[in-house]
Structures are given as C-alpha cells and as structure tokens.
Design an enzyme around this catalytic site. Structure first.
Site, short mmCIF file in Angstrom:
data_model
loop_
_atom_site.label_atom_id
_atom_site.label_comp_id
_atom_site.label_asym_id
_atom_site.label_seq_id
_atom_site.Cartn_x
_atom_site.Cartn_y
_atom_site.Cartn_z
N HIS A 130 31.02 -23.85 -6.91
CA HIS A 130 32.16 -24.11 -6.03
C HIS A 130 33.33 -23.18 -6.37
O HIS A 130 34.31 -23.61 -6.95
CB HIS A 130 32.54 -25.59 -6.15
CG HIS A 130 33.68 -26.02 -5.28
ND1 HIS A 130 34.03 -25.38 -4.11
CD2 HIS A 130 34.56 -27.05 -5.41
CE1 HIS A 130 35.07 -26.00 -3.59
NE2 HIS A 130 35.41 -27.00 -4.35
N ILE B 244 32.84 -25.04 -12.57
CA ILE B 244 33.87 -24.01 -12.41
C ILE B 244 33.11 -22.71 -12.13
O ILE B 244 32.24 -22.33 -12.91
CB ILE B 244 34.73 -23.93 -13.68
CG1 ILE B 244 35.56 -25.21 -13.81
CG2 ILE B 244 35.60 -22.67 -13.67
CD1 ILE B 244 36.30 -25.34 -15.13
N LYS C 222 27.66 -28.65 -5.76
CA LYS C 222 27.19 -29.25 -7.01
C LYS C 222 26.36 -28.27 -7.84
O LYS C 222 26.55 -28.18 -9.05
CB LYS C 222 26.38 -30.51 -6.65
CG LYS C 222 25.56 -31.09 -7.76
CD LYS C 222 26.45 -31.65 -8.86
CE LYS C 222 25.72 -31.79 -10.17
NZ LYS C 222 25.89 -30.67 -11.08
N CYS D 247 40.20 -26.55 -1.44
CA CYS D 247 38.75 -26.27 -1.46
C CYS D 247 38.20 -25.96 -0.07
O CYS D 247 37.05 -25.54 0.06
CB CYS D 247 38.01 -27.44 -2.07
SG CYS D 247 38.79 -28.08 -3.55
N SER E 69 30.69 -30.62 -9.45
CA SER E 69 30.49 -29.19 -9.21
C SER E 69 31.12 -28.45 -10.39
O SER E 69 32.05 -28.92 -11.01
CB SER E 69 31.14 -28.77 -7.90
OG SER E 69 32.50 -29.11 -7.88
#
Lengths: 396, 179
Positions: free
Chosen positions: A338, A211, A334, A84, A209
C-alpha cells in the site's frame, strides 16, 4: 458529463521495500511502462497529475521532481492528495480535465516512497491523518488504531471473530503469491495470522497492509483520440466520490464507512447499475483492504452483502475466483502493498489488465461482463472513491 | 526497552554507521545490512513542532482547570458542537454559546494502541475509545482502565479532566465506572 475518457496505457512498478530507487526513479518505472504500452511520446502528454501523500519522503514538491527526471518539465502539472485515495483522486482530476475538453492525453502517476523514514515516524504521519489537534495530539491514534475502532464495534455487533478477519489476509496473500509485482509473495495460514502480534487490538500485524514503496501509472485519453492510440481502451464508466468527518467521534456508528457507501451508490447511479444485484454486473473488484476489517466493510458498503453479512462472504470463500465475486486478485493492499499515493492508480492498472485478460495464471478473473470496480478509501473513511472501469464505451 | 528507546537506538546505529563512512569514504553513505543497498543518511534534521491557534476556543482550556469539559451550541439550531467550534455552518452568522458536556456516557468502541507513533512511544500501551455522552454527542479519548478485557460496548463511562503525565498538562479522558 463531458467527453468520455479511457485508459490507453498502464505501468506498474514492483511494490515493496524499494531502497534501491529514489522517488523519481521509482515513478519513472511506471511512467516509462505506461508510455511504452500506449506507444505515445512525451510530446503527446498535455497534463501530468502526480498522486503523492508524502511527508515521510524528502521531496516536498514531488510533481516537479518526477517530471524533471522523466523529461516532462514544462507540462501543466499538479500534485494531488486525498490520503490513501490519492491515486483515485488523481485519476478523477485527469478524467475531469479531459472530459471538460481542456486536455486530450493525461499522464497520471501515483508514487510513494514510505521507507525514506523510520517506521515510528511513518506510524506517526499516518496516525496524524484524521483530526490532528483533537484526536491525535492527546490520544496518539495510529492508522490500525482508527480501523480497530471499527473492528471492535463490528465484532461485538455482528459476532465476527479475529479468525474471520484473518481469512481475508489468507486470501489476499494467496493471490499476491501469483502477482510478481506484490510486496509479499508468501502464502499464509489463519494460524500464522492469529499468532502475529497485536499492533492495535484487535488488529494484528497480519491484518495490516505494510509500509510500501511503489508507483503505478495510467495514460488517459479522450474519446476523440482513443482510436488513434489503441483498439482496446478501458473506459472510465463512472466515478463516485464522497467524504466524511475528520473527527471519528462525529460518526454515528463504527460498522461501515458512510463515505464509501455514498460513493458506491453515486457510481452505480451514474453507470445505470442496479445496486441490489451489482455483483452480477461486475467481473471483479479491487477493494481498499488497508486492514482486513476494511475489506469486510467494503463488501457491505459496496452492496455485495447486506449489513453485518460481509463476514459471511469471508466464511464461505465467496470472494475467491469462482465465488460470488472475486475481490483483490492482485493481493490487495494487504499483500500487494500500500504505497499510499500509488494505490488507487495501482487498482486501475490491475483492473485494466484483468479486463484485457493478461494477468498471471491462477489470478485471472473470468471476464464475462467486461466491468471492474475500484474501491479506494482515504484515511479512515475520510475520503472515498468508487470507480467503474469497462471494456464498453459508456453511454453518452 | 521501551518503543522510544528502540527507535532512538535504531537511529543512533545508523548515525554511527554514517559517521564511520564519512571518515572512510568521505560521504554519509550507509549500507542496508539486509539488501546490501547503498543509501544516503540525511545530514539535515527537521524538528517539527507546531504552534496552533486556540484564541477563539480558549474558554475550553480555561474550563479544564475547573474540571469541566465544554462544547459549543449553535444558538439558532441548538446543535451541540464537539470538538467546540465558534462558527455554526448550518446557520451562517448565528452565534454559539458555551455549554458543559455531560459527565455520563456509554462506551461505543475502543482499541489498545500497541505499536505507537514516535511521539507517543514513551507511554505504555494505551486504550483509545469513543463514548456516546448523555447529550448524544460522541467523545474520543483515552480510556482509563488497566485491563481492556473488561471493557464492553454500552459500559458506563465518565468524562473526566485529568493531568497528562509526564508532560503535565490538562486534558480529558473516559473513565469506566467499573474497570
């Protein structure tokens, strides 16, 4: 240390469920905007760094596919991955290439198309991101599951509640509602969050968060050419980078992310900032709130609050505009969304635009010191990058 | 319906849609019902199952059949390595020896996995926890407990070898003394 490097152009796609575009089309939305903003042509670009985690999307070689579509074939290029924190690692690779004298102008694009696979497959891919053989093969952890191990420990140790965590979601949805690029435009209440279903107890859907499909791009340039491109560069003042064990079992406690703490101290030291009073030296921070617990831990890992007191900042609304330090005015992971490989680049774009004073009304931070911080964590504290962006040219 | 059945039903629906479209327009185009957007339903399926090397740590798996969970210990430094590894990076060149992990430990933290990865979607909700064992080494594993609300940090747990069903293979789990 090398040459100093600045952002001279930014691009950001709409984040969300982007079934309407392919990976390359999505990347190009940001690339085109960044090139336009910097008013440079394809010929000016020496290197293209593509941040993409992939797996859930069909192209195994995203860099060359994105480059061909964008007219960049032939350029030096590579794809980078740090879970990430892929986006921040891409910026670091680009910054280093320029600092070393190897390139003058580098295009960094982070792109992720997560909705090319069904949700259970995406859950599986992210769940495998840690130590596959020892912690996934037999125990089937998920991304919220990993962070839930931290949330449980934090709640019992410091007396935080699920309501406290939901307050983080409420704040980030509030700011996302003013960000047209964000995935979620709807404000929520603590009650909405508390009523949402558990995905990995004690983490609920609204603590998480989503998809996301999305892209973000920045053009970086050396101090030798910055002046030819723009009179308002955003300088990369310092990058702190660290990592931690792949197996979560090897960690000593589950109350904070050591890698993030180390990356922060490294960045503060490089920029000559006092870690004790760091909030006074920042206008805003974008932190890695993949789950609400992650934002609370970030406050502590970054030194905005003492150990166990991050939750106090939440209770006292200290991370809204007007508080101790505004955090995630973009809506954060969030609520802005993301898209794994794009997130770190998106943070850079957001901070640049905040420092330029050009984001939407209601979510613009007052710019007093001219510095913003990006805290970008890969996996569950497996990788961590803390990047300081500044209106002032750093000391040589 | 289990999460596995839901996931499979969703895929089947898309597959049927794409078959219909192939018959009517000649290509596996499917229309997202929410947005009306056209997408391509992939005609290639990748089945992914890895074949992993365990040659150097096969003692670990042999011991499971005797009901033991093993770690390795770096002979030069005494450091316990779990998960076991055969190289000792803090003392390069040093040998490791196999040692038994203690059975007793204390629960540090846990979660309940409600939304599961596809390959775990045939299970009911399961608890994953991390315990600190009597030798100071942590173990992450499923926690055998029907009621997660009974779990507390510091609770005594035992490291036990179990047969994982329905696959039918040996692995280890954490068993709270009271649950």
């Amino acid at each position: 240390m090398g040459r100093r490097v600045a952002i001279v152009g930014t691009g950001h796609s709409k984040f969300g469920v982007r079934l309407d575009v392919s990976l390359a089309e999505l990347a190009y939305e940001s690339i085109r905007e960044a090139l336009d903003e910097a008013r440079i042509g394809l010929d000016d670009v020496d290197l293209v760094v593509v941040g993409n985690a992939g797996g859930w999307s069909s192209e195994p070689l995203p860099a060359i596919v994105v480059n061909e579509y964008s007219g960049l074939s032939g350029k030096a290029t590579l794809r980078v991955e740090a879970a990430c924190s892929t986006g921040s690692s891409a910026i670091k690779v680009a910054r280093d290439a320029i600092a070393s004298g190897d390139a003058e102008v580098v295009l960094v694009v982070g792109v992720e198309k997560m909705n090319e696979s069904p949700t259970p497959t995406v859950v599986e891919f992210i769940g495998r991101a840690g130590n596959y053989f020892w912690e996934f093969e037999n125990y089937g952890l998920t991304f919220p599951g990993y962070y839930a191990l931290y949330a449980t420990a934090y709640m019992f140790n410091y007396g935080a509640s699920e309501e406290d965590f939901c307050q983080v979601a409420v704040k980030n949805h509030y700011y996302a509602s003013m960000n047209p690029k964000a995935q979620f435009q709807r404000r929520i209440t603590v009650e909405d969050c508390m009523k949402s279903r558990y995905v990995a107890w004690p983490i609920k859907l609204y603590d998480s968060s989503p998809i996301t499909d999305g892209s973000a791009a920045v053009i970086l340039a050396s101090e030798d050419v910055v002046g030819k491109i723009t009179d308002s560069p955003i300088w990369i003042e310092a990058i702190g980078a660290s990592s931690d064990t792949s197996n979560l079992s090897k960690r000593q406690n589950f109350l904070g992310l050591d890698a993030a703490r180390k990356a922060a101290l490294q960045a503060y030291k490089k920029a000559g900032l006092d870690p004790e009073g760091v909030v006074k030296q920042l206008d805003l921070a974008e932190v890695h709130d993949c789950f609400t617990i992650a934002e609370v831990m970030a406050y502590e890992d970054l030194g905005f609050a003492r150990r166990g007191e991050g939750v106090k900042l939440v209770r006292e609304s200290q991370t809204y505009i007007g508080g101790l330090i505004p955090v995630n005015l973009s809506g954060g992971l969030k609520a802005k969304g993301h898209p794994i490989g794009a997130t770190g680049v998106s943070m850079a774009v957001e901070i640049a635009r905040q420092l330029w004073g050009r984001v939407e009304r209601g979510r613009q931070a007052p710019v007093k010191v001219g510095r913003g911080l990006a805290h970008n964590v890969g996996g569950t504290g497996h990788y961590a990058y803390v990047t300081l962006y500044s209106l002032s040219k750093p000391r040589g | 319906m289990s999460q596995r059945e839901q996931a499979d039903a969703f895929i089947k629906q898309m597959e049927e849609f794409s078959e219909t479209m192939k018959r009517s327009v000649g290509v596996p185009a499917i229309i997202d019902p929410r947005s009306g957007i056209t997408m391509w339903y992939d005609q290639r399926e990748l089945k992914l199952r890895y074949i992993l090397s365990v040659e150097r740590i096969k003692k670990f798996f042999e011991a499971l059949s005797e009901g033991k969970v093993l770690a390795t210990r770096c002979k030069a430094t005494g450091t316990i390595l779990f998960p076991p590894q055969v190289d000792c990076p803090e003392a390069p060149g040093s040998e490791v020896e196999w040692v038994e992990m203690p059975v007793e430990g204390e629960l540090l933290t846990w979660t309940v996995i409600n939304i599961k990865p596809y390959s775990f979607s045939h299970y009911d909700d399961y608890i994953v926890g991390i315990a600190r064992m009597a030798n100071g080494v942590n173990v992450l594993a499923w926690v055998r407990c029907r009621d997660p609300s009974k779990l507390k940090p510091g609770m005594k747990v035992k490291l036990v070898v179990v047969k994982r069903e329905p696959e039918g293979y040996l692995t280890y789990e954490l068993e709270p003394v009271e649950c």
